[in-house]
Scaffold this active site. Structure first.
Site, PDB file in Angstrom:
ATOM      1  CD  GLU A  40      -2.910  -0.991   2.400  1.00  0.00           C
ATOM      2  OE1 GLU A  40      -3.804  -1.832   2.454  1.00  0.00           O
ATOM      3  OE2 GLU A  40      -2.756  -0.088   3.250  1.00  0.00           O
ATOM      4  CG  HIS A  43      -1.378   2.389   5.238  1.00  0.00           C
ATOM      5  ND1 HIS A  43      -2.262   1.379   5.493  1.00  0.00           N
ATOM      6  CD2 HIS A  43      -1.200   3.016   6.422  1.00  0.00           C
ATOM      7  CE1 HIS A  43      -2.610   1.387   6.764  1.00  0.00           C
ATOM      8  NE2 HIS A  43      -1.956   2.389   7.340  1.00  0.00           N
TER       9      HIS A  43
END
Length: 80
Positions: A40, A43
């Site tokens: 991700e 993130h």
């Protein structure tokens, strides 16, 4: 509606984060090839400047640290 095919990790913003986020205490939460979660690139997590800087310099990721260390660190990171 957001473009779900959008590749954040190909942007100038992602490149800036890779090179500078640690200076503000942030690290990439789920990097490519980690064994815990899907990659991700958007993130990021706050872990504080000292640890983020050390991890950046050593080229290791937060979740590669010993879990006991992580638990203890997270309990005390705002005590200073």
């Amino acid at each position: 509606m957001p473009n779900l095919n959008y590749k954040f990790d190909t942007t100038r913003e992602f490149e800036w984060l890779k090179n500078n986020a640690y200076k503000y205490g942030f690290v990439l939460s789920y990097p490519k090839g980690n064994t815990y979660y899907a990659y991700e690139p958007w993130h990021w997590r706050f872990i504080g400047v000292p640890l983020a800087t050390q991890l950046h310099q050593d080229g290791i990721y937060f979740y590669n640290l010993d879990q006991k260390f992580i638990a203890q660190y997270l309990l005390t990171m705002f005590d200073k």
